[in-house]
Design an enzyme around this catalytic site. Structure first.
Site, mmCIF file in Angstrom:
data_model
loop_
_atom_site.group_PDB
_atom_site.id
_atom_site.type_symbol
_atom_site.label_atom_id
_atom_site.label_comp_id
_atom_site.label_asym_id
_atom_site.label_seq_id
_atom_site.Cartn_x
_atom_site.Cartn_y
_atom_site.Cartn_z
ATOM 1 N N GLY A 88 0.797 -1.228 0.000
ATOM 2 C CA GLY A 88 0.000 0.000 0.000
ATOM 3 C C GLY A 88 0.826 1.273 0.000
ATOM 4 N N ASP A 109 9.916 -7.330 -3.484
ATOM 5 C CA ASP A 109 8.723 -7.851 -2.789
ATOM 6 C C ASP A 109 8.572 -9.321 -3.178
ATOM 7 O OD1 ASP A 109 5.890 -6.151 -1.655
ATOM 8 O OD2 ASP A 109 5.949 -8.333 -1.814
ATOM 9 N N CYS A 231 19.342 4.365 14.773
ATOM 10 C CA CYS A 231 18.950 3.366 13.770
ATOM 11 C C CYS A 231 17.703 2.644 14.277
ATOM 12 C CB CYS A 231 20.095 2.396 13.473
ATOM 13 S SG CYS A 231 20.222 1.001 14.617
ATOM 14 N N CYS A 255 -6.945 -9.809 10.395
ATOM 15 C CA CYS A 255 -6.223 -8.978 9.449
ATOM 16 C C CYS A 255 -6.260 -7.537 9.888
ATOM 17 C CB CYS A 255 -6.734 -9.152 8.025
ATOM 18 S SG CYS A 255 -8.059 -8.065 7.526
#
Lengths: 409, 409
Positions: A88, A109, A231, A255
């Site tokens: 997204g 990905d 970091c 979800c």
């Protein structure tokens, strides 16, 4: 004969004359050419032009020079950006950079496009089932054929892929054997973030972390310069502190929520700060949060943790301090003094925050109901905020408020 | 025979056998079916489901209920939104609403897609030459066939079209003869904004104004409730004060800069606040600015101007005050007292700002070089900010600062 006949149905042509068959071929070829017309709707452009004509895809970007915002917009073509996670946030990030005319994109990905992704921008239903990097590259090449692409359909967190990922960050730049200019993390889990952090600390690679909360109504970006800023391992997010396996977040039937708005805004912040960093205009923000319920935007800077678990981070800190010490004193001194506001922090993390813990909590809204021990990881990247960093709301400010604050000082 | 042969090139088949011709037909038909597969890649869905499966395009939105953010997400399907201006902001706005599963969209624009628009999200090069509303409707229907569309390829500012526009705002809702639920202004000029303002004041229609500066690095959204908040005519933007014809901005060879980032972020703010307004969660922000150079987000509320030039605005103010007076006193009283902070303003405009004029100016960056007498219209919607609305930066706050502020009180 305009209906569409597929596969074995073509047998109905067995009685047709050669002329009829040829006519059908001509018709199909024409239709296919029309449908395919979208591919390569413009040729490559050798040089960006400022000419103001409807056919120039770069006119509105080159206008940034005339407006006094960017000195040399054309330089965008020299830069390479790696986008890790094409979901997204990452897909919109890649599209924005493509439309801005970035020189080269590396996309990483291992997921496939699903209909369940259609509530976010970029992917289209007909791409369901394709790998995200493949679908993204195809769409992005159509949008801007001037951009170079490298795509990797794998999980960067496995040992083998991690080495390859490091290699592409180190040597994947436009110029031969040069590193990429920036890495943008758009992944959705802790393990992948830590993997990117490990790689960038080892390589001294500047990168941006980004994230959106599981309840879809907050997000953030964070600029990380190994050695100079905290970091991702310097200030562990809450999900680590609870010592819970994050994979439980992806249980069957559970979800996270998501919205095209929040993800589009976070991608916008990410690419805007990328442009500022690459093209040298405005101020690059170190940490920018977004809380959708209140339209609240916390920002802060975080110094690195001298006791960071990542030994490459500690090495980078030593090297950064050496470089800083080697610089002429007067200018540097002033900056450093400004940065070190809170010295009593055990963690060695200094916060320069515009907001209080109370404001953050007030703006945070409802927590999602997750499994026990797990909480939203990325809205509060640091565990403690100093008590003395009280905030004053301008509009409600009264004499009483100021008196109360004076007492606390 | 895998190369693509178009039009007259089909003559090479004159020597081919019938079987070869048939094979070519089968091949073409298969390819065409594949390319066309994108159209209607999913059927309509009668009812939004919360089921967590990859094939459910609404699972991540329905999860907003489980996360405690929205009580009844399905209600989104009952709402109608009119988007005026389908450019860099409006197209992304329409796409976000479409992906969120809005019930119905009315799209208004009279422009054509050009390659010069490709530096912003949404439109693709192969759509160049199509009308923006036609191209948008096609793409949006592919993305979500559940949304209803009405598109109007005309300029709302002509007398004839204005009447039709008013009519569609008044009667274009999903339920027969009901008004739309919200109008979103995504236009790029003052005349169109004033036209929308006039229509909404007359109809008492709630709407959002939005805009992006000519130098591409700032933008804003503003929620306008006729009678209750300042309308677009209550607080004229600077471009009016300078009494310069805005058409000079569109001279030959002069074009405004734009960025996909700024426009995507403004669209995100617009739709996020639209969702909050329609679905009743979080706080709807009255004015939210975005300054990209500093990542600075001014927000404020503006009361209506009792001397507004628009007589429908003045009528709405009287009616709003009557409605407010009719409400039970105790709750209302407190709210009103909080709102009226500055009563000495000649304009009758009360500002509740979190930021000072100095902060605004500091964050504003370089002004674009425009023709004389014209300046950026939408980054500073009100001419004067009160002197006593001093702001306190948390991180730099000291005893001295507080003392100085106390003196000023």
């Amino acid at each position: 004969m305009t209906q569409h006949l597929h596969g074995k149905q073509s047998k109905v042509y067995s009685m047709a004359s050669a002329d009829e068959l040829k006519a059908r071929i001509a018709e199909l070829e024409h239709e296919l050419a029309q449908v395919k017309g979208k591919v390569g709707a413009r040729g490559k452009i050798q040089q960006m032009s400022s000419e103001v004509v409807d056919s120039n895809p770069y006119s509105r970007l080159m206008a940034l020079k005339r407006m006094g915002i960017v000195d040399n917009y054309e330089r965008i073509r020299e830069f390479t950006v790696a986008v890790v996670g094409i979901g997204g946030v990452g897909s919109v990030t890649a599209e924005m950079l493509t439309r801005c005319g970035i020189g080269k994109l590396l996309l990483f990905d291992y997921d496939k496009v699903e209909l369940a992704n259609m509530n976010r921008l970029f992917f289209q239903p007909h791409q369901a089932g394709m790998s995200k990097v493949e679908a993204a590259e195809k769409t992005l090449r159509d949008i801007n054929p001037d951009v170079e692409f490298e795509t990797y359909n794998y999980n960067i967190t496995t040992v083998e892929n991690f080495q390859h990922f490091m290699d592409r960050v180190k040597y994947g730049g436009l110029k031969d054997q040069m590193p990429v200019d920036l890495v943008l993390s758009c992944v959705d889990n802790f393990e992948a973030r830590m993997t990117i952090n490990t790689a960038c600390n080892e390589l001294g690679q500047h990168w941006f972390e980004s994230g959106v909360s599981e309840n879809a109504v907050s997000g953030h970006i964070q600029f990380i310069q190994p050695g100079a800023t905290a970091c991702f391992a310097c200030a562990p997010p809450l999900i680590v502190a609870t010592n819970q396996d994050e994979k439980t977040l992806k249980r069957e039937g559970v979800c996270a929520a998501s919205l095209p708005t929040t993800m589009g805004i976070v991608a916008g912040f990410l690419v805007q700060n990328t442009l500022k960093y690459l093209l040298g205009f405005g101020n690059v923000t170190h940490y920018l949060g977004y809380n959708a319920l209140q339209d609240f935007f916390p920002s802060m800077s975080m110094m690195p943790n001298p006791n960071c678990d990542d030994n490459h981070c500690r090495k980078q800190q030593v090297e950064y301090q050496k470089r800083e010490a080697a610089k002429p004193k007067p200018e540097v001194k002033e900056q450093e003094e400004e940065k070190i506001v809170h010295q009593e922090n055990d963690w060695g993390i200094e916060l320069v925050s515009e907001t209080t813990e109370e404001e953050l909590n007030a703006a945070e809204g409802e927590k999602p109901s997750l499994v026990s021990g797990v909480t939203v990881a990325y809205t509060k990247p640091v565990k403690e905020t100093k008590d003395d960093s009280a905030s004053v709301e301008t509009s409600e400010q009264s004499l009483e408020d100021l008196m109360a604050q004076m007492k606390s000082l």
